[in-house]
Design a protein around this motif. Sequence first.
Motif, PDB file in Angstrom:
ATOM      1  N   CYS A 191      51.517  56.541  39.196  1.00  0.00           N
ATOM      2  CA  CYS A 191      50.651  56.767  40.160  1.00  0.00           C
ATOM      3  C   CYS A 191      50.943  57.849  41.165  1.00  0.00           C
ATOM      4  CB  CYS A 191      50.322  55.528  40.957  1.00  0.00           C
ATOM      5  SG  CYS A 191      49.397  54.179  39.925  1.00  0.00           S
ATOM      6  N   ALA A 192      52.141  58.269  41.192  1.00  0.00           N
ATOM      7  CA  ALA A 192      52.802  59.124  42.248  1.00  0.00           C
ATOM      8  C   ALA A 192      52.645  60.543  41.532  1.00  0.00           C
ATOM      9  CB  ALA A 192      54.096  58.936  42.390  1.00  0.00           C
ATOM     10  N   ALA A 193      52.582  60.772  40.336  1.00  0.00           N
ATOM     11  CA  ALA A 193      52.557  61.842  39.582  1.00  0.00           C
ATOM     12  C   ALA A 193      51.278  62.717  39.473  1.00  0.00           C
ATOM     13  CB  ALA A 193      53.092  62.086  38.118  1.00  0.00           C
ATOM     14  N   LEU A 194      50.164  61.765  39.666  1.00  0.00           N
ATOM     15  CA  LEU A 194      48.889  62.391  39.028  1.00  0.00           C
ATOM     16  C   LEU A 194      48.149  62.543  40.440  1.00  0.00           C
ATOM     17  CD1 LEU A 194      47.766  59.788  36.416  1.00  0.00           C
ATOM     18  CD2 LEU A 194      48.061  62.146  35.847  1.00  0.00           C
ATOM     19  N   PRO A 195      47.447  64.030  40.472  1.00  0.00           N
ATOM     20  CA  PRO A 195      46.437  64.346  41.615  1.00  0.00           C
ATOM     21  C   PRO A 195      45.393  63.154  41.657  1.00  0.00           C
ATOM     22  CG  PRO A 195      46.291  65.899  39.797  1.00  0.00           C
ATOM     23  CD  PRO A 195      47.274  64.945  39.562  1.00  0.00           C
ATOM     24  N   GLU A 196      45.085  62.883  42.922  1.00  0.00           N
ATOM     25  CA  GLU A 196      43.795  61.939  43.134  1.00  0.00           C
ATOM     26  C   GLU A 196      42.717  62.255  42.208  1.00  0.00           C
ATOM     27  OE1 GLU A 196      41.903  59.658  46.804  1.00  0.00           O
ATOM     28  OE2 GLU A 196      43.319  61.459  47.316  1.00  0.00           O
ATOM     29  N   MET A 242      41.204  55.009  45.718  1.00  0.00           N
ATOM     30  CA  MET A 242      41.494  54.140  44.621  1.00  0.00           C
ATOM     31  C   MET A 242      41.628  52.824  44.404  1.00  0.00           C
ATOM     32  SD  MET A 242      40.860  56.067  41.728  1.00  0.00           S
ATOM     33  CE  MET A 242      41.818  55.206  40.645  1.00  0.00           C
ATOM     34  N   GLN A 243      42.033  52.259  45.464  1.00  0.00           N
ATOM     35  CA  GLN A 243      42.440  50.738  45.346  1.00  0.00           C
ATOM     36  C   GLN A 243      41.372  49.923  45.177  1.00  0.00           C
ATOM     37  OE1 GLN A 243      45.111  50.123  48.806  1.00  0.00           O
ATOM     38  NE2 GLN A 243      46.255  51.824  48.331  1.00  0.00           N
ATOM     39  N   PRO A 244      40.099  50.008  45.711  1.00  0.00           N
ATOM     40  CA  PRO A 244      38.971  49.257  45.622  1.00  0.00           C
ATOM     41  C   PRO A 244      38.407  49.228  44.073  1.00  0.00           C
ATOM     42  CG  PRO A 244      38.306  50.867  47.139  1.00  0.00           C
ATOM     43  CD  PRO A 244      39.662  51.084  46.844  1.00  0.00           C
ATOM     44  N   LYS A 245      38.638  50.402  43.512  1.00  0.00           N
ATOM     45  CA  LYS A 245      38.129  50.737  42.113  1.00  0.00           C
ATOM     46  C   LYS A 245      39.208  49.775  41.351  1.00  0.00           C
ATOM     47  CE  LYS A 245      36.380  55.255  42.716  1.00  0.00           C
ATOM     48  NZ  LYS A 245      36.651  56.745  42.457  1.00  0.00           N
ATOM     49  N   LEU A 246      40.247  49.840  41.359  1.00  0.00           N
ATOM     50  CA  LEU A 246      41.522  49.041  40.579  1.00  0.00           C
ATOM     51  C   LEU A 246      41.187  47.692  40.998  1.00  0.00           C
ATOM     52  CD1 LEU A 246      43.863  48.790  38.803  1.00  0.00           C
ATOM     53  CD2 LEU A 246      45.246  49.142  40.938  1.00  0.00           C
ATOM     54  N   GLU A 286      47.638  50.754  54.959  1.00  0.00           N
ATOM     55  CA  GLU A 286      47.982  51.962  54.034  1.00  0.00           C
ATOM     56  C   GLU A 286      47.713  51.263  52.559  1.00  0.00           C
ATOM     57  OE1 GLU A 286      51.797  53.049  54.916  1.00  0.00           O
ATOM     58  OE2 GLU A 286      51.266  54.121  56.757  1.00  0.00           O
ATOM     59  N   PHE A 287      47.625  50.004  52.433  1.00  0.00           N
ATOM     60  CA  PHE A 287      47.528  49.183  51.214  1.00  0.00           C
ATOM     61  C   PHE A 287      46.670  48.114  51.245  1.00  0.00           C
ATOM     62  CE2 PHE A 287      48.580  47.167  47.102  1.00  0.00           C
ATOM     63  CZ  PHE A 287      48.776  48.146  46.343  1.00  0.00           C
ATOM     64  N   ARG A 288      45.788  47.594  50.585  1.00  0.00           N
ATOM     65  CA  ARG A 288      44.863  46.738  50.733  1.00  0.00           C
ATOM     66  C   ARG A 288      45.478  45.285  50.446  1.00  0.00           C
ATOM     67  NH1 ARG A 288      38.891  47.917  49.764  1.00  0.00           N
ATOM     68  NH2 ARG A 288      38.844  45.651  49.478  1.00  0.00           N
TER      69      ARG A 288
END
Length: 468
Positions: A191-196, A242-246, A286-288
């Motif tokens: 998750c850290a290496a890919l652009p949003e 991206m968090q609600p999608k996951l 910062e995190f759901r």
Amino acid sequence: MSDSDPPVEETVLQKYAFEPVFRSGAWLEWTDRDGFHSVVVDARTLIGSAPGVGIVINDPAVSRLHVEVELRGDGLWARDLGSRNGTFLEGIQIAGAKVPQGGRLRIGGTDITIVYREERRPVEMWPESRFGRLIGGSAPMRELFATLSRVAPMDAAVLIHGETGTGKELIARAIHDASARAAKPFVVVDCAALPENLLDAELFGHTKGAFTGAIGSRAGAVEVADGGTVFLDEIGDLPLAMQPKLLRVLESRTVRRVGEAIHRPVDVRFVSATHRDLLTMVNAGEFREDLYFRLAVLPVTVPPLRNRREDIEALVHEFWAEGGGSGRVSPDMMRELSSRTWRGNVRELRNFVERARALGAAEALALTPTSPTERGSDAPTGSSPAGDRSSARMIAAAPAALPPPPAHEKPGLFLQSFKDFREAWIDEGEREYLRRLLVRHQRNVAAAAKEAEVDRTYVYRLIRKHDL
């Protein structure tokens, strides 16, 4: 699997054992709107007012995720999670502290008394020094292996927390290999290496023409892993958008490709990992919170290498054998390696072995960074104000810029993956920034946190992380 095969749980757990390693429990006693409570704590436990936490306090002044307590060998430790009203021990506000016998924690308007009792229970330990590809004969690792043996057969989501370089991906792989999903794919998403803008398509796939460059349809990581495991590395870096999608995927067990209307059913297990403090991130927005509880159904904590030094010799021999090189590390050198703190954990130790094969153990050790306690003179101790002022003057006279990436000091660094290089550079810069900050403020954490524009809790966590 045939009908005659034993269940996976029996196959995995048949080696599971108890050993006479005893740990006393801590009782937490308090009174809230629901009356009097007495709960025993023998592991890491989250306390707050949210329904999903381990200990729920019915008090409107208590934050949803307020404080985390953990029973260690020397007692119960409490850590504030960036709560609204703070956490107090005997009237003193704390970021983190050990609670003595009869100690009183105040959170919101509730007092929690901690009582240590002499009732003791055996600690569950794995009887071997290996679990899959993981190595460790120390008590912390064998206790971890026992936990993994219980976690692996289940299908619930796992959240692995540990410092950089502790081997979180290897642990995720060990969980997968010991599960009923072992024959199915194990798919890694960093998750850290890919652009949003690419993370959505990487996770869930896309249709042809969904965006520029989408020349064909493609299944995402979740679809590819159908029947197996998706490993979400550095989940703490997942963008908020991206968090609600996951979360929807976790709840519905379906995925919708980018540019597509239909939802495809998937059967996957999610294993996530992070070195970040997700609980504090939740309180900071910062995190759901709902995503955290979906991912952390089965939490696993990886001990840093400095807490299991007795494993260093076995790890060195293992890494040396993997490289197929000749020669060995002398007993004197092994004692020196075992005395080091290894800020980069197992990854740094592996890098040392690779350098030692090429350059010799003595020269490789000379190129290995040391901690403040190992260096001695350049560590800001806070015991001598005059010394601190002298150090502050030296730093003020030095260039303001941080040092270059550690590549100049570490031959072969550029032969690693980009992820490893980035983490080494970030850790080095983070540590040097913090060291200078503490010297400049004579180790006044409140002043240092104010200048850095971060919470004091975060500064304390970095101090522990970098052994400052």
